[in-house]
Every structure is written in structure tokens, then in C-alpha cells.
Design an enzyme around this catalytic site. Structure first.
Site, short mmCIF file in Angstrom:
data_model
loop_
_atom_site.label_atom_id
_atom_site.label_comp_id
_atom_site.label_asym_id
_atom_site.label_seq_id
_atom_site.Cartn_x
_atom_site.Cartn_y
_atom_site.Cartn_z
N ARG A 67 1.00 -1.00 0.40
CA ARG A 67 -0.10 0.31 -0.35
C ARG A 67 0.63 1.39 0.14
O ARG A 67 1.73 1.45 1.04
CB ARG A 67 -1.23 0.19 1.46
CG ARG A 67 -1.43 1.06 1.38
CD ARG A 67 -2.38 1.47 2.50
NE ARG A 67 -3.88 0.88 1.24
CZ ARG A 67 -5.13 0.37 2.33
NH1 ARG A 67 -4.97 1.18 3.65
NH2 ARG A 67 -6.51 -0.29 2.14
N HIS A 117 -7.59 0.94 -6.96
CA HIS A 117 -7.14 0.24 -5.52
C HIS A 117 -8.11 -1.78 -6.12
O HIS A 117 -9.58 -1.53 -5.99
CB HIS A 117 -8.59 0.11 -4.62
CG HIS A 117 -8.54 -0.12 -3.29
ND1 HIS A 117 -7.44 -1.21 -3.13
CD2 HIS A 117 -8.94 0.80 -2.19
CE1 HIS A 117 -7.12 -1.72 -1.28
NE2 HIS A 117 -8.31 -0.41 -0.52
N GLN A 121 -9.95 -3.97 -3.39
CA GLN A 121 -11.01 -3.74 -3.74
C GLN A 121 -12.18 -3.68 -4.29
O GLN A 121 -13.34 -3.82 -4.33
CB GLN A 121 -11.77 -2.15 -3.57
CG GLN A 121 -12.31 -1.53 -2.61
CD GLN A 121 -12.52 -2.26 -1.12
OE1 GLN A 121 -11.91 -2.18 -0.33
NE2 GLN A 121 -14.00 -2.24 -0.75
N ASP A 157 -17.56 7.31 -1.30
CA ASP A 157 -16.04 7.16 -0.94
C ASP A 157 -15.49 8.49 -0.54
O ASP A 157 -16.43 9.24 -0.38
CB ASP A 157 -14.79 6.29 -1.86
CG ASP A 157 -13.87 6.22 -0.78
OD1 ASP A 157 -13.67 6.04 0.09
OD2 ASP A 157 -12.75 6.18 -1.28
N CYS A 177 -16.53 1.38 0.15
CA CYS A 177 -15.65 0.53 0.98
C CYS A 177 -14.63 0.77 2.31
O CYS A 177 -13.96 -0.09 2.48
CB CYS A 177 -13.90 1.24 -0.29
SG CYS A 177 -13.29 2.52 0.11
N1 CP Z 1 -11.65 -0.38 2.42
C1 CP Z 1 -9.98 -0.30 2.56
O1 CP Z 1 -8.76 -0.76 1.93
O2 CP Z 1 -9.35 0.10 4.33
P1 CP Z 1 -8.55 0.03 4.34
O3 CP Z 1 -8.01 1.05 4.43
O4 CP Z 1 -8.79 -0.06 6.20
O5 CP Z 1 -7.71 -0.91 4.53
N1 NVA Z 2 -10.10 6.65 -1.44
C1 NVA Z 2 -9.87 6.37 -0.15
C2 NVA Z 2 -9.87 5.28 0.09
C3 NVA Z 2 -9.31 4.68 1.72
C4 NVA Z 2 -9.39 2.60 1.05
C5 NVA Z 2 -8.11 6.69 0.43
O1 NVA Z 2 -6.87 6.45 -0.76
O2 NVA Z 2 -7.92 6.96 1.12
#
Ligand code: CP
Ligand code: NVA
Length: 308
Positions: free
Chosen positions: A103, A130, A133, A225, A265
Site C-alpha cells: 500500500r 485499489h 477493493q 467513498d 469501501c
Molecule cells: N477499504 C480499505 O482498503 O480499508 P483499509 O484502508 O482499512 O485497508
Molecule cells: N480513497 C480512500 C480509500 C481508502 C480505503 C483513500 O485512498 O484514502
């Protein structure tokens, strides 16, 4: 050749559908007693440059359910691209573990990891997309409606990483995708162009508009989101001024199909992009959707290792 899982755009519709079907099978199998140890002795290295609940725990548990194990590497430990170059991290870590999940802030870092690691690399979220997801999202939609073909799926809010992967998976699988974003917060033009080429093959209709009310008309899925993604914190105040008309609340849900489901998400910013009433109401699927991360990622991992 090793198999990475970097973006939905890299997968064929057949591959995506086959992983989704496998994930649903693995979920049923888990619920009726457990999964076979398909990934016995396999260990995943998980690099996190940002916080996480779902991604961290669901990947760790996915490995355990399949007889493998996972190592969490925190942002402070690795210093990806700072303490050590991405290419060096990739080459060192690949000698210890069997698969790397990362990540990151910059999507480029996922691509670089994939280029230098001689083990598979899985994208656990970047500033661009993502994909894991989106697999859990499509799985949730498939469980609810049978499949995505011809289904009206609407995203309301920021044209961010989650929206980009959702667009890609819907366009690959022949659903109809509509997104309503404020001006200046659209999905990146190159991603739209690419999705249009997927849509030509699948028969998807794609609509990029600004009006959330027009967007939810006839929608079977309403997805939202956060208005401010990780890494954009400096823009929070500015975004809080722009996004309120894009809140998914009971009035907006009432304008969609009567059987519409609401997805997010997570983490949710209740009272901003999603009201409590909707998050906890009968249309909401946010928790089954979060739980499906576990099973969708089992499907992805089994395929990355060429099993199942
Ligand atoms: N939806 C998602 O990726 O959640 P986290 O940021 O908690 O991993
Ligand atoms: N769009 C959000 C998703 C978190 C899972 C972010 O990138 O913070």
C-alpha cells in the site's frame, strides 16, 4: 512468468470473472468448515506506507485460511524510497517472502516493486487505484444480483482510486457505470479513455457527469467513498466546501431503484459522504462488502500462485 495483481485494467474479463467465481466458492467452503491449505508454507510480505484496517487484516487472514502466513511491515520500518530505494527493497524482500503486497502513495512505486521483485506483487492501494477493493466490490454485487452485465452502477463523489478501479471492473464486466463528481474531481482522463476501450468490448455504457440526482436515477448500486483520500489531507477544508451536495443520504437513495444497494469501501466519514441512516439502513451492504475483501483476496492469491 510471475503473475502480479497491480490493476484491474491488466486482467482480462475472463480472468476477473474466474477469480470472482473462485472467491465465492472459497467463501462458501470457508463457511462450511474451512479451506484446503492451497498456500501452505507461502508467506506474504505486506508493505504499508499508509494506515489500514481491512487490507491489513483481510490479507493476513486470507493467507492463514489457506495455510500460509503474512508479515506486516510498517511505514516506519521500511522507509520505501527514502531509507532505501524501491528497487532495492523489492530485490531484498523477494528473497525472504513468496509474495509482496504493498500500500503506497505513488502508484509508480507499485510498478517499480513489480518490476524488480521476482515474486508476485499485489497492489493494496495506491494514489491511482485499489484493485483488490474492486474485486470485493464486484463479488458483493455478483452475490446480490447474479452478475454485473447490464447493471446500473453509480459512484457519487470523488473520482479517486476506488472510483477508478470500480470503473475498470464494471467496464470489463459489461455493467453500466455512471459517476457524478464535482468539476475538477473527475476520474483521470487516461483512465476514462482506457475504460472506454474496455466498454467497446463488453458493451458497457459509461457516463461521466456532475449531477448526483441524475446519476442515481435507475441505479441498482450507489457507491461512495471519502471526499479526502489518504495523502490529500491538506485539501480537507477545500473539499468540505465542494462535496456536500454529493452526500449519499436517504433522499438520494430514494431517487434510485427501489432495490438499490449502497456500498462504501470504508473507512466511512459518517455525516459527510454517507449518513448514519443510510450506512445502517436496509439498502446498506457496507459490512458484507468489507468482509468480502477476505474471500476476494483469497481468490486473487490462489490465482497469483497459479492454483485453484
Ligand atoms: N477499504 C480499505 O482498503 O480499508 P483499509 O484502508 O482499512 O485497508
Ligand atoms: N480513497 C480512500 C480509500 C481508502 C480505503 C483513500 O485512498 O484514502
Amino acid at each position: 512468468m510471475k503473475k502480479d495483481f497491480v490493476s484491474i485494467a491488466d486482467q482480462t474479463p475472463e480472468e476477473i470473472q474466474s477469480i470472482l467465481d473462485l472467491s465465492i466458492r472459497l467463501k462458501k467452503e470457508w463457511k462450511s468448515g474451512g479451506n484446503p491449505p492451497l498456500l501452505q508454507k507461502k508467506v506474504m510480505g505486506m508493505i504499508f506506507q499508509k494506515p489500514s484496517l481491512r487490507t491489513r487484516v483481510s490479507f493476513d487472514m486470507a493467507m492463514r485460511h489457506l495455510g500460509g502466513d503474512a508479515l506486516y511491515l510498517s511505514p516506519n520500518e521500511i522507509g520505501l524510497g527514502q531509507r532505501e530505494s524501491v528497487a532495492d527493497v523489492a530485490r531484498v524482500l523477494a528473497g525472504y517472502v513468496d509474495v509482496i503486497m504493498a500500500r503506497v502513495f505513488a502508484h509508480e512505486h507499485i510498478l517499480e516493486l513489480a518490476r524488480w521483485a521476482d515474486v508476485p506483487v499485489v497492489n493494496g492501494l495506491s494514489d491511482y487505484d485499489h484493485p483488490c477493493q474492486a474485486m470485493a466490490d464486484a463479488m458483493t454485487i455478483q452475490e446480490e444480483f447474479g452478475n454485473l452485465k447490464g447493471l446500473n452502477i453509480t459512484f457519487v463523489g470523488d473520482g479517486n482510486n476506488v472510483a477508478t478501479s470500480l470503473l475498470q471492473i464494471v467496464a470489463k464486466l459489461g455493467g453500466n457505470f455512471t459517476i457524478a463528481t464535482p468539476a475538477g474531481y473527475e476520474i483521470k482522463p487516461a483512465a476514462i479513455q482506457q475504460a472506454q476501450s474496455f466498454a467497446k468490448v463488453s458493451g458497457s455504457q459509461l457516463n461521466f457527469i456532475q449531477d448526483p440526482h441524475a446519476a442515481v436515477k435507475g441505479a441498482k448500486v450507489i457507491y461512495t467513498d471519502t471526499w479526502t483520500s489518504m495523502g490529500q489531507e491538506a485539501e480537507t477544508q477545500e473539499r468540505l466546501k465542494v462535496f456536500p451536495p454529493y452526500q449519499v443520504n436517504s433522499q438520494l437513495v430514494a431517487e434510485a431503484d427501489a432495490d438499490a444497494i449502497v456500498m462504501h469501501c470504508l473507512p466511512a466519514h459518517r455525516g459527510q459522504e454517507l449518513t448514519d441512516e443510510v450506512a445502517d439502513g436496509s439498502h446498506s451492504r457496507i459490512f458484507p462488502q468489507a468482509h468480502n475483501r477476505l474471500h476476494a483476496q483469497k481468490g486473487i492469491l490462489v490465482r497469483v500462485f497459479g492454483k485453484g
